[in-house]
Design an enzyme around this catalytic site. Sequence first.
Site, PDB file in Angstrom:
ATOM      1  N   HIS A 204       0.732  -1.150  -0.193  1.00  0.00           N
ATOM      2  CA  HIS A 204       0.024   0.065   0.084  1.00  0.00           C
ATOM      3  C   HIS A 204       0.801   1.299   0.060  1.00  0.00           C
ATOM      4  O   HIS A 204       0.443   2.386  -0.465  1.00  0.00           O
ATOM      5  CB  HIS A 204      -1.082   0.159   1.288  1.00  0.00           C
ATOM      6  CG  HIS A 204      -2.038   0.991   1.205  1.00  0.00           C
ATOM      7  ND1 HIS A 204      -3.005   1.060  -0.006  1.00  0.00           N
ATOM      8  CD2 HIS A 204      -2.461   1.950   2.010  1.00  0.00           C
ATOM      9  CE1 HIS A 204      -3.925   1.870   0.188  1.00  0.00           C
ATOM     10  NE2 HIS A 204      -3.629   2.252   1.384  1.00  0.00           N
TER      11      HIS A 204
ATOM     12  N   ASN B  25      -4.855   8.535   4.253  1.00  0.00           N
ATOM     13  CA  ASN B  25      -6.096   9.291   4.012  1.00  0.00           C
ATOM     14  C   ASN B  25      -5.845  10.995   4.185  1.00  0.00           C
ATOM     15  O   ASN B  25      -6.686  11.686   3.858  1.00  0.00           O
ATOM     16  CB  ASN B  25      -7.232   8.871   4.978  1.00  0.00           C
ATOM     17  CG  ASN B  25      -7.789   7.560   4.789  1.00  0.00           C
ATOM     18  OD1 ASN B  25      -7.103   6.639   3.950  1.00  0.00           O
ATOM     19  ND2 ASN B  25      -8.661   6.914   5.604  1.00  0.00           N
TER      20      ASN B  25
ATOM     21  N   ASN C 126      -8.036   6.453  -1.406  1.00  0.00           N
ATOM     22  CA  ASN C 126      -8.150   7.382  -0.593  1.00  0.00           C
ATOM     23  C   ASN C 126      -6.924   8.402  -0.518  1.00  0.00           C
ATOM     24  O   ASN C 126      -7.147   9.751  -0.082  1.00  0.00           O
ATOM     25  CB  ASN C 126      -8.148   6.936   0.728  1.00  0.00           C
ATOM     26  CG  ASN C 126      -9.536   6.096   1.001  1.00  0.00           C
ATOM     27  OD1 ASN C 126     -10.610   6.366   0.523  1.00  0.00           O
ATOM     28  ND2 ASN C 126      -9.356   4.954   1.674  1.00  0.00           N
TER      29      ASN C 126
END
Length: 134
Positions: A14, A64, A110
């Site tokens: 990620h 985020n 995000n």
Amino acid sequence: VAGLGNYGLRGTRHSVGMAVLDRLARQLAVAEGWRVDRRCCADVALAAARGLELVLVKPRRLMNLNGLSVASAAELYSLRPEDIYLVHDDLDKALGKVAIKLGGSARGHNGVRSCISALHSNEMTRLRVGIGRP
């Protein structure tokens, strides 16, 4: 060039955007030049390549909230959204495959959504790095 990811979870798929920036910094011989810039809550390195001046940014926030760091760095270095390249993971691409996309929606990402919101624009170029589905 902003490498999106979760700062505390480096080394995960990620956070591949940050890994790409680490590699780019090594190739541009500025890997020792990373410094913490508290004004934008990011690790920043300056580089030059093919006549361009580059600002490499690795946000020190969760994915985020990456856009807050990217927008602050853009303001500090007088960059417009169309000057910014976002490097981020893409679940829908096979592991290691890459694609470049100019503008458009966040497509559920995000970190990109955060950048669009903080910069009030979707005009950033994105380098999408495939991480595949688990």
